[in-house]
Motif scaffolding. Structure first.
Motif, short mmCIF file in Angstrom:
data_model
loop_
_atom_site.label_atom_id
_atom_site.label_comp_id
_atom_site.label_asym_id
_atom_site.label_seq_id
_atom_site.Cartn_x
_atom_site.Cartn_y
_atom_site.Cartn_z
N THR A 104 16.13 3.46 2.68
CA THR A 104 16.55 4.66 1.97
C THR A 104 15.28 5.22 1.34
O THR A 104 14.60 4.54 0.57
N PHE A 105 14.96 6.46 1.70
CA PHE A 105 13.62 7.00 1.44
C PHE A 105 13.72 8.45 0.99
O PHE A 105 14.56 9.21 1.48
N LYS A 106 12.85 8.83 0.06
CA LYS A 106 12.75 10.22 -0.38
C LYS A 106 11.32 10.69 -0.18
O LYS A 106 10.39 10.15 -0.81
N PRO A 107 11.10 11.69 0.68
CA PRO A 107 9.73 12.15 0.93
C PRO A 107 9.15 12.88 -0.27
O PRO A 107 9.87 13.49 -1.06
N LEU B 231 17.50 12.74 0.61
CA LEU B 231 17.26 11.35 0.99
C LEU B 231 17.34 11.20 2.50
O LEU B 231 18.06 11.94 3.19
N PHE B 232 16.61 10.21 3.01
CA PHE B 232 16.66 9.79 4.41
C PHE B 232 17.09 8.33 4.42
O PHE B 232 16.54 7.52 3.68
N HIS B 233 18.09 8.02 5.25
CA HIS B 233 18.68 6.68 5.20
C HIS B 233 18.99 6.19 6.62
O HIS B 233 19.51 6.94 7.44
N ILE C 48 0.86 -1.18 0.00
CA ILE C 48 0.00 0.00 0.00
C ILE C 48 0.89 1.23 0.00
O ILE C 48 1.82 1.33 0.81
N ALA C 49 0.63 2.16 -0.90
CA ALA C 49 1.33 3.44 -0.93
C ALA C 49 0.30 4.55 -1.02
O ALA C 49 -0.52 4.57 -1.94
N ASN D 177 7.70 4.39 -5.01
CA ASN D 177 6.84 5.11 -4.05
C ASN D 177 7.63 5.75 -2.91
O ASN D 177 7.14 5.85 -1.79
N GLY D 178 8.87 6.16 -3.20
CA GLY D 178 9.69 6.83 -2.20
C GLY D 178 10.74 5.94 -1.57
O GLY D 178 11.70 6.42 -0.98
N ILE D 179 10.56 4.63 -1.66
CA ILE D 179 11.53 3.67 -1.13
C ILE D 179 12.49 3.26 -2.24
O ILE D 179 12.06 2.88 -3.32
N TYR D 180 13.79 3.33 -1.94
CA TYR D 180 14.79 2.91 -2.91
C TYR D 180 15.20 1.46 -2.63
O TYR D 180 15.73 1.15 -1.56
#
Length: 194
Positions: free
Chosen positions: A129-132, A116-118, A31-32, A166-169
């Motif tokens: 590893t995520f990009k809002p 990025l948030f990691h 779910i995204a 969906n923001g997740i790498y």
């Protein structure tokens, strides 16, 4: 799913801030939710996640949040990440009755969607590893990779060779970020400010 109001909403039909006995139950799948306004997940009762992947890009401004639960929010498995704006005491976390560990990170100066948030473990293994989708004030992450007593490091910025879903790498290699904090998972929800 892109939405300008609540992404998922469980209610018995009456607007209330009390637990009305309704529920959202997630048992697998992916779910995204990307909300420009409204809450990503909103239940007038409980939310229970037992498995699957749930990604919530919360709204751009308060008082809405990434998730709003009048009852009990339990995470017993799966991968969960949710973001949101500075909404003061409206910011919630999973219940301590969850069987899976979670962390809540708040950013004193926010985090831009260009950054990025990691998180990685002490051995350098990627946890997230995520990009809002938009500027955020907080992020809540829950994953089976969080182990009580183990240490993890938070980075922002940098680059990744992974593929954005969906923001997740997924896969790829993260590098070049700024170390913001190292923390140890303690208790079902570990709170961190950077």
């Amino acid at each position: 799913m892109m939405t300008s109001d609540d992404g998922f909403n469980a209610t018995k039909g009456t607007k209330t801030e009390a637990n009305d006995g309704s529920s959202i139950n997630i048992d697998g799948g992916s779910i995204a939710v990307n909300c420009t306004k409204g809450d990503g997940l909103d239940s007038n009762g409980d939310i229970t996640i037992n498995s699957g992947t749930v990604i919530v890009h919360g709204p751009q401004s308060q008082p809405e949040v990434g998730f709003d639960v009048n009852g009990t929010f339990r995470i017993n498995g799966g991968f969960f990440v949710a973001t949101g704006p500075n909404s003061g005491n409206m910011i919630e976390v999973p219940a301590t009755s969850s069987t899976q560990f979670s962390v809540r990170i708040t950013f004193q100066s926010g985090l831009l969607p260009s950054s990025l948030f990691h998180i990685e473990d002490s051995g350098g293994k990627n946890i997230i590893t995520f990009k809002p989708a938009r500027s955020i004030y907080y992020i809540v992450v829950s994953t089976p990779a969080f182990i009580s007593g183990s240490s993890y490091s938070i980075y922002t910025g940098g680059t990744t060779t992974g593929i954005n879903a969906n923001g997740i790498y997924n896969d790829g290699v993260y590098s070049g970020g700024t170390l913001r904090k190292t923390f140890t998972v303690s208790g079902k929800v570990t709170g961190i400010s950077i």
